[in-house]
Write an enzyme that holds these catalytic residues in place. Structure first.
Site, mmCIF file in Angstrom:
data_model
loop_
_atom_site.group_PDB
_atom_site.id
_atom_site.type_symbol
_atom_site.label_atom_id
_atom_site.label_comp_id
_atom_site.label_asym_id
_atom_site.label_seq_id
_atom_site.Cartn_x
_atom_site.Cartn_y
_atom_site.Cartn_z
ATOM 1 N N CYS A 182 3.340 -4.718 6.887
ATOM 2 C CA CYS A 182 3.003 -4.551 5.480
ATOM 3 C C CYS A 182 4.128 -3.889 4.692
ATOM 4 O O CYS A 182 5.089 -3.372 5.246
ATOM 5 C CB CYS A 182 1.724 -3.746 5.332
ATOM 6 S SG CYS A 182 0.255 -4.676 5.839
ATOM 7 N N HIS A 222 0.833 -1.210 0.000
ATOM 8 C CA HIS A 222 0.000 0.000 0.000
ATOM 9 C C HIS A 222 0.866 1.257 0.000
ATOM 10 O O HIS A 222 2.098 1.199 0.043
ATOM 11 C CB HIS A 222 -0.940 -0.007 1.204
ATOM 12 C CG HIS A 222 -0.242 -0.025 2.535
ATOM 13 N ND1 HIS A 222 0.246 1.110 3.140
ATOM 14 C CD2 HIS A 222 0.052 -1.051 3.376
ATOM 15 C CE1 HIS A 222 0.800 0.806 4.304
ATOM 16 N NE2 HIS A 222 0.712 -0.512 4.473
#
Length: 246
Positions: free
Chosen positions: A196, A180
């Site tokens: 992440c 992301h």
């Protein structure tokens, strides 16, 4: 007298040449002195503002970013086929494999020690300006930070997932790991997230446009890709919207 005159003429010509050389050297020196410092204008434009987005994005500050972490095409030798996303967490790079021994390379921020993802997955879902919900583990681990956000956060410039998110699945199971964007440009090249993979916002927008759902993703720590069952057990969020990022 003729010989003396010729010598004088040659001496004058030599002086003129030396004077011109000195002047040109001065011009080069001056141009070098006034050359502006900072990132290459090519990259400044690449990471400029994106006013066409649903939530207009300001320019990304890359003034303190190492040039190697900026998006660029590089030679890349791998047995992975074109279209594969290879994440080299140790060196903080994400590669989108292309043909001809080349790849698009993006700088990334990765998870803190003990929270990294490793192995094979696929892009099971894609979302533009996604909603973000912390996992129950995150709320339990840091209740003061994540408790108020347990109900989720709407899309926007403050949302930690940024303008795009690629959701990593193994089989039909959501691994809770995402690729992301981030508003914290300083974090690219570092291990700071809760697990992440984060990219500059312009980079995740670019990657999102190139990677379709179903694309293979290989996440490396410090060893070659491993053949891992795609349906390996993984914990999932109750609503499937959780993410180990922030």
């Amino acid at each position: 007298m003729c010989v003396s005159g010729n010598r004088a003429s040659r001496l004058m010509q030599l002086c003129a040449v030396l004077a011109l050389s000195a002047a040109l050297a001065g011009c080069v020196s001056n141009s070098q002195q006034v050359r502006p410092k900072g990132p290459d204008p090519y990259f400044v434009a690449m990471y400029g503002a994106k006013s066409e987005e649903k939530f207009p994005l300001p320019a990304t500050d890359i003034s303190k970013v190492e040039p190697r972490f900026l998006r660029q095409q590089v030679p890349y030798v791998t047995h992975e086929p074109p279209g594969t996303v290879v994440i080299d967490t140790e060196n903080r790079f994400l590669y989108l494999v292309q043909g001809g021994g080349m790849a698009l390379r993006y700088g990334i921020g990765v998870g803190k020690a003990g929270l990294e993802f490793e192995g094979e997955a696929r892009v099971g879902r894609k979302a533009e300006w996604p909603r973000w919900t912390p996992t129950s583990d995150m709320v339990a681990r840091e209740p003061e930070r994540y408790g108020p956000l347990a109900g989720g956060m709407d899309p926007g410039l403050r949302n930690p997932l940024g303008p795009r998110a690629l959701y990593l699945y193994q089989g039909n199971r959501d691994t809770l790991f995402r690729i992301h964007g981030t508003t914290e440009a300083w974090s690219i090249g570092k291990a700071v997230s809760s697990g992440c993979i984060r990219l500059f916002n312009p980079d995740i927008i670019d990657l999102y446009s190139r990677v379709p759902e179903g694309s293979r993703v290989v996440v490396l720590q410090a060893e070659p890709p491993m053949s891992q069952p795609m349906d390996a057990p993984m914990s999932t969020a109750a609503d499937g919207s959780g993410s180990l990022s922030f």
